[in-house]
Scaffold this motif. Structure first.
Motif, PDB file in Angstrom:
ATOM      1  N   GLY A 118       0.340   4.054  -5.133  1.00  0.00           N
ATOM      2  CA  GLY A 118       1.006   3.359  -6.029  1.00  0.00           C
ATOM      3  C   GLY A 118       2.344   2.866  -6.291  1.00  0.00           C
ATOM      4  O   GLY A 118       3.006   3.718  -5.761  1.00  0.00           O
ATOM      5  N   LEU A 119       2.636   1.598  -6.488  1.00  0.00           N
ATOM      6  CA  LEU A 119       4.404   1.520  -6.654  1.00  0.00           C
ATOM      7  C   LEU A 119       5.021   1.286  -8.413  1.00  0.00           C
ATOM      8  O   LEU A 119       6.635   1.554  -8.045  1.00  0.00           O
ATOM      9  CB  LEU A 119       4.706   0.413  -6.357  1.00  0.00           C
ATOM     10  CG  LEU A 119       3.480   0.121  -4.518  1.00  0.00           C
ATOM     11  CD1 LEU A 119       4.457  -0.962  -4.035  1.00  0.00           C
ATOM     12  CD2 LEU A 119       4.824   1.348  -3.575  1.00  0.00           C
ATOM     13  N   GLY A 120       4.202   0.727  -9.099  1.00  0.00           N
ATOM     14  CA  GLY A 120       4.484   0.487 -10.070  1.00  0.00           C
ATOM     15  C   GLY A 120       5.078  -0.538 -10.676  1.00  0.00           C
ATOM     16  O   GLY A 120       5.987  -0.745 -11.265  1.00  0.00           O
ATOM     17  N   ASN A 121       5.223  -1.996  -9.482  1.00  0.00           N
ATOM     18  CA  ASN A 121       5.935  -2.702  -9.567  1.00  0.00           C
ATOM     19  C   ASN A 121       5.010  -3.812  -8.853  1.00  0.00           C
ATOM     20  O   ASN A 121       4.847  -3.845  -7.722  1.00  0.00           O
ATOM     21  CB  ASN A 121       7.523  -3.048  -9.044  1.00  0.00           C
ATOM     22  CG  ASN A 121       8.519  -3.845  -9.051  1.00  0.00           C
ATOM     23  OD1 ASN A 121       7.965  -5.235  -8.818  1.00  0.00           O
ATOM     24  ND2 ASN A 121       9.957  -3.928  -9.559  1.00  0.00           N
ATOM     25  N   SER A 122       4.660  -4.617  -9.672  1.00  0.00           N
ATOM     26  CA  SER A 122       3.904  -5.806  -9.183  1.00  0.00           C
ATOM     27  C   SER A 122       3.886  -6.647  -8.450  1.00  0.00           C
ATOM     28  O   SER A 122       2.788  -7.814  -7.873  1.00  0.00           O
ATOM     29  CB  SER A 122       2.532  -6.261 -10.492  1.00  0.00           C
ATOM     30  OG  SER A 122       4.015  -7.314 -10.758  1.00  0.00           O
ATOM     31  N   ASN A 123       5.553  -7.398  -7.633  1.00  0.00           N
ATOM     32  CA  ASN A 123       5.324  -7.263  -7.181  1.00  0.00           C
ATOM     33  C   ASN A 123       6.240  -7.672  -5.253  1.00  0.00           C
ATOM     34  O   ASN A 123       6.364  -8.189  -4.506  1.00  0.00           O
ATOM     35  CB  ASN A 123       7.389  -7.876  -7.915  1.00  0.00           C
ATOM     36  CG  ASN A 123       7.470  -9.186  -9.135  1.00  0.00           C
ATOM     37  OD1 ASN A 123       6.392 -10.132  -8.877  1.00  0.00           O
ATOM     38  ND2 ASN A 123       8.447  -8.826  -9.817  1.00  0.00           N
ATOM     39  N   TYR A 124       5.376  -6.223  -5.652  1.00  0.00           N
ATOM     40  CA  TYR A 124       5.365  -5.428  -3.723  1.00  0.00           C
ATOM     41  C   TYR A 124       4.176  -5.169  -3.928  1.00  0.00           C
ATOM     42  O   TYR A 124       2.748  -4.941  -4.786  1.00  0.00           O
ATOM     43  CB  TYR A 124       6.545  -4.170  -4.059  1.00  0.00           C
ATOM     44  CG  TYR A 124       7.528  -4.655  -4.676  1.00  0.00           C
ATOM     45  CD1 TYR A 124       8.312  -4.912  -3.562  1.00  0.00           C
ATOM     46  CD2 TYR A 124       8.783  -4.888  -5.489  1.00  0.00           C
ATOM     47  CE1 TYR A 124       9.416  -4.982  -3.357  1.00  0.00           C
ATOM     48  CE2 TYR A 124       9.643  -5.176  -6.003  1.00  0.00           C
ATOM     49  CZ  TYR A 124      10.426  -5.457  -4.926  1.00  0.00           C
ATOM     50  OH  TYR A 124      11.527  -5.888  -5.381  1.00  0.00           O
ATOM     51  N   THR A 125       3.675  -4.381  -2.807  1.00  0.00           N
ATOM     52  CA  THR A 125       2.517  -4.381  -2.372  1.00  0.00           C
ATOM     53  C   THR A 125       2.781  -3.139  -1.183  1.00  0.00           C
ATOM     54  O   THR A 125       3.605  -3.820  -0.099  1.00  0.00           O
ATOM     55  CB  THR A 125       1.599  -5.484  -1.725  1.00  0.00           C
ATOM     56  OG1 THR A 125       0.020  -4.944  -1.345  1.00  0.00           O
ATOM     57  CG2 THR A 125       2.372  -6.345  -0.439  1.00  0.00           C
ATOM     58  N   LEU A 126       1.955  -2.382  -0.826  1.00  0.00           N
ATOM     59  CA  LEU A 126       1.151  -1.902   0.147  1.00  0.00           C
ATOM     60  C   LEU A 126       0.722  -1.622   1.097  1.00  0.00           C
ATOM     61  O   LEU A 126       0.271  -1.149   2.290  1.00  0.00           O
ATOM     62  CB  LEU A 126       0.757  -0.076  -0.340  1.00  0.00           C
ATOM     63  CG  LEU A 126       1.048   0.648  -1.248  1.00  0.00           C
ATOM     64  CD1 LEU A 126       1.026   0.813  -2.145  1.00  0.00           C
ATOM     65  CD2 LEU A 126       2.895   1.499  -0.372  1.00  0.00           C
ATOM     66  N   GLU A 127      -0.220  -3.289   0.469  1.00  0.00           N
ATOM     67  CA  GLU A 127      -0.997  -3.929   2.052  1.00  0.00           C
ATOM     68  C   GLU A 127      -0.154  -4.507   2.713  1.00  0.00           C
ATOM     69  O   GLU A 127       0.081  -5.320   2.713  1.00  0.00           O
ATOM     70  CB  GLU A 127      -1.544  -4.737   1.506  1.00  0.00           C
ATOM     71  CG  GLU A 127      -2.542  -5.220   2.310  1.00  0.00           C
ATOM     72  CD  GLU A 127      -3.741  -6.556   1.565  1.00  0.00           C
ATOM     73  OE1 GLU A 127      -4.610  -7.014   2.432  1.00  0.00           O
ATOM     74  OE2 GLU A 127      -3.689  -6.210   0.767  1.00  0.00           O
ATOM     75  N   GLY A 128      -0.807  -3.895   4.593  1.00  0.00           N
ATOM     76  CA  GLY A 128      -0.179  -4.317   5.322  1.00  0.00           C
ATOM     77  C   GLY A 128       2.035  -3.210   5.518  1.00  0.00           C
ATOM     78  O   GLY A 128       2.472  -3.673   6.592  1.00  0.00           O
ATOM     79  N   ALA A 129       2.341  -1.954   4.798  1.00  0.00           N
ATOM     80  CA  ALA A 129       2.946  -1.688   4.956  1.00  0.00           C
ATOM     81  C   ALA A 129       2.742  -0.167   6.042  1.00  0.00           C
ATOM     82  O   ALA A 129       1.752   0.287   5.820  1.00  0.00           O
ATOM     83  CB  ALA A 129       3.152  -1.130   3.646  1.00  0.00           C
TER      84      ALA A 129
END
Length: 208
Positions: free
Chosen positions: A145-156
């Motif tokens: 989880g990142l705790g920031n909705s402007n970023y995503t782990l999908e594709g990282a």
């Protein structure tokens, strides 16, 4: 010749700004064969900066610039849609993991930071597999989880990381006591030295 130019907007990746990627273009069928126009000076502003779909954009077409082949032969009328929208896509994170820790007898924690963050953005990363105590080199840590909705782990590409707890190097000297077997003073039987958890006898753990 009067011709109309239609304004459109493109989706963008979150960058922390209100800037929108907009353009104005004329239909090729309205131009005399061989002519080509380029329209600049049209700007767009999102209503707000956060990631999301179909976000409203305000268009400013007050200062258009027309260039290109045959530009002087046309009076370009900028036609703005009643409502123009585009999406701001989430930013795929790039993660930088900290260096592997060294054994100290307590629980060790491996963490990461977001290396492509927009200045001023904050995160609260959550993990799996990032805490261990014993030495080893087959641990897998994962950011969940990142705790920031402007970023995503999908594709990282760096959300998972293989890590280890390094052995602790020490200057301690092993105290080995064994009676010589023979008059020449040499030991004639093998000696085994076992290091406690978290330590090793030598760099390769065999030769010393």
């Amino acid at each position: 010749k009067n011709i109309k130019a239609t304004v459109s907007a493109k989706n963008k990746t979150y960058d922390g700004t209100l800037n929108a990627d907009v353009e104005a273009a004329v239909s090729a069928s309205d131009l005399i064969s061989g002519d080509k126009l380029e329209i600049t000076g049209i700007t767009g502003t999102f209503a707000e900066k956060n990631a999301g779909n179909n976000k409203t954009i305000t268009i400013d077409s007050s200062n258009p610039k027309i260039a290109g082949t045959g530009a002087d032969n046309y009076n370009v009328i900028i036609e703005k849609p009643e409502t123009i929208t585009a999406s701001i896509n989430k930013r795929v994170v790039e993660l930088k993991w900290n260096d592997d820790p060294t054994y100290n007898g307590t629980e060790q924690r491996l963490t990461a930071t977001v290396s492509n963050a927009v200045s001023g953005d904050e995160f609260k990363l959550t993990y799996e597999g990032n805490t261990q105590t014993a030495t080893g080199d087959n641990y897998i840590a994962k950011v969940t989880g990142l705790g920031n909705s402007n970023y995503t782990l999908e594709g990282a590409k760096t959300s998972e990381h293989k890590w280890s707890i390094n052995y602790l190097n020490t200057d301690s000297v092993a105290d080995i006591t064994q009676k010589p077997d023979g008059s020449d003073g040499w030991f004639k039987h093998g000696i085994t030295v076992n290091a406690p958890q978290g330590y090793k006898i030598s760099e390769d753990g065999v030769n010393w």
